[in-house]
Design a protein around this motif. Structure first.
Motif, PDB file in Angstrom:
ATOM      1  N   ASN A  74      -8.282  -1.046  -0.095  1.00  0.00           N
ATOM      2  CA  ASN A  74      -7.197  -0.744   0.841  1.00  0.00           C
ATOM      3  C   ASN A  74      -6.570   0.629   0.610  1.00  0.00           C
ATOM      4  N   ILE A  75      -7.037   1.375  -0.378  1.00  0.00           N
ATOM      5  CA  ILE A  75      -6.460   2.687  -0.677  1.00  0.00           C
ATOM      6  C   ILE A  75      -6.976   3.721   0.322  1.00  0.00           C
ATOM      7  N   PHE A  76      -6.064   4.497   0.869  1.00  0.00           N
ATOM      8  CA  PHE A  76      -6.440   5.488   1.877  1.00  0.00           C
ATOM      9  C   PHE A  76      -7.148   6.685   1.249  1.00  0.00           C
ATOM     10  N   ASP A  77      -7.783   7.496   2.095  1.00  0.00           N
ATOM     11  CA  ASP A  77      -8.584   8.621   1.608  1.00  0.00           C
ATOM     12  C   ASP A  77      -7.754   9.869   1.328  1.00  0.00           C
ATOM     13  N   GLY A  78      -6.549   9.923   1.861  1.00  0.00           N
ATOM     14  CA  GLY A  78      -5.710  11.096   1.648  1.00  0.00           C
ATOM     15  C   GLY A  78      -4.833  11.369   2.851  1.00  0.00           C
ATOM     16  N   TYR A  79      -3.890  12.292   2.671  1.00  0.00           N
ATOM     17  CA  TYR A  79      -2.990  12.673   3.757  1.00  0.00           C
ATOM     18  C   TYR A  79      -3.702  13.641   4.707  1.00  0.00           C
ATOM     19  N   LEU A  80      -3.479  13.464   5.993  1.00  0.00           N
ATOM     20  CA  LEU A  80      -4.139  14.277   7.006  1.00  0.00           C
ATOM     21  C   LEU A  80      -3.733  15.744   6.869  1.00  0.00           C
ATOM     22  N   ASN A  81      -4.722  16.603   6.710  1.00  0.00           N
ATOM     23  CA  ASN A  81      -4.514  18.057   6.641  1.00  0.00           C
ATOM     24  C   ASN A  81      -3.545  18.467   5.531  1.00  0.00           C
ATOM     25  N   ALA A 120      -3.253  19.270  -0.820  1.00  0.00           N
ATOM     26  CA  ALA A 120      -2.434  19.424  -2.026  1.00  0.00           C
ATOM     27  C   ALA A 120      -1.650  18.149  -2.308  1.00  0.00           C
ATOM     28  N   ARG A 121      -1.054  17.588  -1.271  1.00  0.00           N
ATOM     29  CA  ARG A 121      -0.290  16.350  -1.449  1.00  0.00           C
ATOM     30  C   ARG A 121      -1.213  15.201  -1.825  1.00  0.00           C
ATOM     31  N   SER A 122      -2.403  15.189  -1.222  1.00  0.00           N
ATOM     32  CA  SER A 122      -3.372  14.139  -1.542  1.00  0.00           C
ATOM     33  C   SER A 122      -3.778  14.200  -3.007  1.00  0.00           C
ATOM     34  N   ALA A 123      -3.967  15.435  -3.514  1.00  0.00           N
ATOM     35  CA  ALA A 123      -4.388  15.604  -4.903  1.00  0.00           C
ATOM     36  C   ALA A 123      -3.323  15.128  -5.884  1.00  0.00           C
ATOM     37  N   GLU A 124      -2.061  15.139  -5.452  1.00  0.00           N
ATOM     38  CA  GLU A 124      -0.975  14.700  -6.329  1.00  0.00           C
ATOM     39  C   GLU A 124      -1.012  13.199  -6.580  1.00  0.00           C
ATOM     40  N   PHE A 177      -4.653   5.452  -6.893  1.00  0.00           N
ATOM     41  CA  PHE A 177      -3.502   5.909  -6.117  1.00  0.00           C
ATOM     42  C   PHE A 177      -2.230   5.784  -6.945  1.00  0.00           C
ATOM     43  N   LYS A 178      -1.504   6.884  -7.050  1.00  0.00           N
ATOM     44  CA  LYS A 178      -0.226   6.913  -7.764  1.00  0.00           C
ATOM     45  C   LYS A 178       0.868   6.438  -6.814  1.00  0.00           C
ATOM     46  N   THR A 179       1.431   5.262  -7.090  1.00  0.00           N
ATOM     47  CA  THR A 179       2.362   4.645  -6.150  1.00  0.00           C
ATOM     48  C   THR A 179       3.737   5.298  -6.130  1.00  0.00           C
TER      49      THR A 179
END
Length: 205
Positions: A59-66, A69-73, A80-82
């Motif tokens: 259920n973990i998403f692939d990352g924030y759209l566009n 940098a935020r996704s890598a955090e 996934f860091k909650t």
């Protein structure tokens, strides 16, 4: 989601593991893995220690759209860091202790603002009030890293508060260093604290 308690067995000698526990958000769903890590170093801790909750599963998403940098955090190797600090008990029940943004590290110890707020309200017998009367924030402190500031919209005597918290056996690190009277506690339309404005008020203490 809601955790409903299992029915109490009527057969003598038969015990059932309940699906809920007071104060817990419940157990992880099947297929979900979790780790507790040090909030600063990401070092893996025991599941029974308090720390940052990381989860992994389908259920973990692939990352924030566009927003790589935020996704890598928050996404690392499928984990996934909650942003929540929590721990598991011996039966696998998860206890969320608060958001990292509402913790202070004082003398090496993570101090939860929301729990301190509840201790203050209970000690002063204010916990039945509907209106938000207080907020715990922090400011930098050279000796211990951070110091707690109590924002309050009512008059609170510092000595009375410290005595009440001592009587309630609240740890010394949880006792606010400063008390700042404000006209009102800033909140958002959602009813949650306006952390930005609260930080500004605390910085001016």
């Amino acid at each position: 989601s809601v955790n409903l308690p299992d029915p109490v067995p009527k057969v003598a000698g038969v015990s059932v593991q309940t699906s809920s526990r007071r104060g817990s958000t419940g157990k992880l769903a099947p297929g979900i893995a979790a780790e507790i890590r040090d909030p600063e170093t990401d070092r893996k801790l025991s599941l029974h220690e308090s720390g940052m909750l990381w989860v992994r599963g389908p259920n973990i998403f692939d990352g924030y759209l566009n927003d790589p940098a935020r996704s890598a955090e928050v996404l690392r190797d499928g984990w996934f860091k909650t942003g929540d600090l929590g721990r598991f008990d011996e039966d696998g029940f998860l206890f969320i202790e608060g958001r990292l943004s509402r913790f202070s590290k004082i003398a090496g110890e993570m101090v939860p603002h929301e729990m301190v707020e509840q201790k203050v309200l209970t000690a002063l017998k204010l916990d039945a009030q509907a209106e938000r009367l207080i907020a715990i924030m922090s400011v930098p402190d050279e000796a211990k890293g951070e110091a707690l500031v109590l924002l309050t919209s009512i008059e609170i005597d510092a000595q009375q508060l410290r005595a009440a918290l001592r009587e309630a056996e609240v740890p010394n690190l949880w006792v606010p260093r400063m008390i700042k009277r404000v006209e009102r506690i800033p909140v958002l339309a959602s009813g949650k604290l306006d952390l930005g404005k609260c930080k500004e008020l605390a910085a001016a203490a």
